[in-house]
Design a protein around this motif. Structure first.
Motif, short mmCIF file in Angstrom:
data_model
loop_
_atom_site.label_atom_id
_atom_site.label_comp_id
_atom_site.label_asym_id
_atom_site.label_seq_id
_atom_site.Cartn_x
_atom_site.Cartn_y
_atom_site.Cartn_z
N UNK A 195 0.85 -1.19 0.00
CA UNK A 195 0.00 0.00 0.00
C UNK A 195 0.88 1.24 0.00
N UNK A 196 0.46 2.25 -0.74
CA UNK A 196 1.18 3.51 -0.85
C UNK A 196 0.62 4.48 0.17
N UNK A 197 1.49 5.02 1.03
CA UNK A 197 1.04 5.96 2.05
C UNK A 197 0.39 7.21 1.48
N UNK A 198 0.69 7.54 0.24
CA UNK A 198 0.10 8.71 -0.38
C UNK A 198 -1.21 8.44 -1.08
N UNK A 199 -1.68 7.20 -1.05
CA UNK A 199 -2.91 6.80 -1.72
C UNK A 199 -4.01 6.68 -0.66
N UNK A 200 -4.89 7.66 -0.63
CA UNK A 200 -5.92 7.71 0.43
C UNK A 200 -6.80 6.46 0.41
N UNK A 210 4.69 6.72 10.83
CA UNK A 210 4.82 7.06 9.41
C UNK A 210 6.27 7.45 9.15
N UNK A 211 6.96 6.63 8.34
CA UNK A 211 8.38 6.87 8.08
C UNK A 211 8.63 7.07 6.59
N UNK A 212 7.67 7.66 5.89
CA UNK A 212 7.82 7.89 4.46
C UNK A 212 8.95 8.89 4.21
N UNK A 213 9.70 8.65 3.16
CA UNK A 213 10.83 9.52 2.84
C UNK A 213 10.96 9.64 1.34
N UNK A 214 11.79 10.58 0.94
CA UNK A 214 12.10 10.76 -0.48
C UNK A 214 13.48 11.36 -0.60
N UNK A 215 14.12 11.14 -1.70
CA UNK A 215 15.49 11.64 -1.88
C UNK A 215 15.55 12.91 -2.72
N UNK A 216 14.41 13.38 -3.23
CA UNK A 216 14.41 14.59 -4.06
C UNK A 216 14.39 15.84 -3.19
N UNK A 217 14.83 16.95 -3.79
CA UNK A 217 14.69 18.25 -3.14
C UNK A 217 15.96 18.88 -2.63
N UNK A 218 17.09 18.19 -2.73
CA UNK A 218 18.36 18.76 -2.26
C UNK A 218 19.04 19.53 -3.39
N UNK A 257 2.28 12.46 1.80
CA UNK A 257 2.18 11.06 2.20
C UNK A 257 1.89 10.92 3.68
N UNK A 258 2.60 11.70 4.50
CA UNK A 258 2.34 11.67 5.94
C UNK A 258 0.91 12.09 6.24
N UNK A 259 0.50 13.23 5.65
CA UNK A 259 -0.82 13.77 5.97
C UNK A 259 -1.94 12.86 5.48
N UNK A 260 -1.77 12.30 4.29
CA UNK A 260 -2.77 11.38 3.74
C UNK A 260 -2.93 10.15 4.62
#
Length: 239
Positions: A55-60, A78-86, A107-110
């Motif tokens: 299941x995807x944490x960003x998929x309500x 909730x330990x969702x992470x991403x490597x983009x944005x640096x 993802x956290x909020x969803x």
């Protein structure tokens, strides 16, 4: 709390998996959710007592279905992470930064919204931020904004959702698959240099941070708190 049920979203590797193991050791029935079926299959082999869900944490819809299937949940992590944005702000790819917000903040909020109706009134929500939210590290403005947004949820939600407890953990340098994009010949000397700059003089393991996550999730007297588990990174200038 007897026979608690825990759900760790993003629990197939790194801090999430280490946290799932910590909560299982504390007697919980632990469910882990992740998007990658191969990782879930790998965890099923190494940790058969953890119950995996694709299941995807960003998929309500997916998270609502999972929470409904589980019924009552005591500890949501909730330990969702991403490597983009640096990267330097002048050259920062804003499309990638939007992707980073989508993956982590949204993802956290969803996940929180989807699971909340199924959360025990004496339960807890534990989120994962990062030291970049408050440290002045050049080249991290984008990811600082993402992690700052996650951590900004903690205090208002702790007041709004009481007696459900809401906390976050803010790690620093942690040797997890998050760094897998760096070749070993670059990562190793960088970690060595960073360790020398840190007051703790070491790079954290996923297990180090997971102990703190488990504490926040299970201790009935901690709420509205962001626990810094960064080896002192916020105190010094990092390379």
């Amino acid at each position: 709390m007897s026979n608690p049920t825990a759900l760790v979203v993003g629990g197939t590797s790194g801090i999430g998996l280490a946290t799932a193991r910590q909560l299982r050791a504390r007697g919980a029935t632990v469910h882990i959710a992740g998007r990658d079926k191969q990782r879930l299959d790998a965890v099923a082999t190494t940790d058969p007592d953890l119950i995996g869900h694709c299941a995807d944490g960003g998929d309500r819809a997916a998270m609502t279905a999972l929470a409904t299937e589980l019924g009552g949940i005591d500890w949501l992590v909730v330990t969702l992470a991403g490597s983009d944005g640096a990267g330097p702000i002048a050259d920062l790819d804003l499309t990638m930064l939007r992707n980073a917000f989508e993956a982590k903040f949204w993802g956290h909020l969803t996940t929180v919204q989807a699971v909340l109706p199924h959360l025990s009134p004496t339960g807890s929500i534990t989120l994962l931020g990062a030291v970049t939210a408050r440290a002045g590290m050049p080249g991290t403005a984008g990811i600082a904004a993402v992690n700052g947004a996650v951590e900004a949820l903690v205090r208002p939600l702790a007041a709004e959702l009481a007696p459900i407890r809401v906390n976050a953990i803010s790690p620093g340098f942690v040797d997890t698959p998050w760094w897998s994009g760096l070749p070993a010949e670059i990562k190793q000397p960088y970690f060595e240099q960073a360790a020398q700059a840190l007051p703790a003089r070491r790079i954290a393991t996923a297990e180090d941070v997971a102990e703190v996550v488990a504490l926040a999730a299970t201790n009935p007297n901690i709420t509205g708190t962001i626990i810094e588990a960064d080896g002192g990174a916020r105190l010094v200038s990092m390379p």
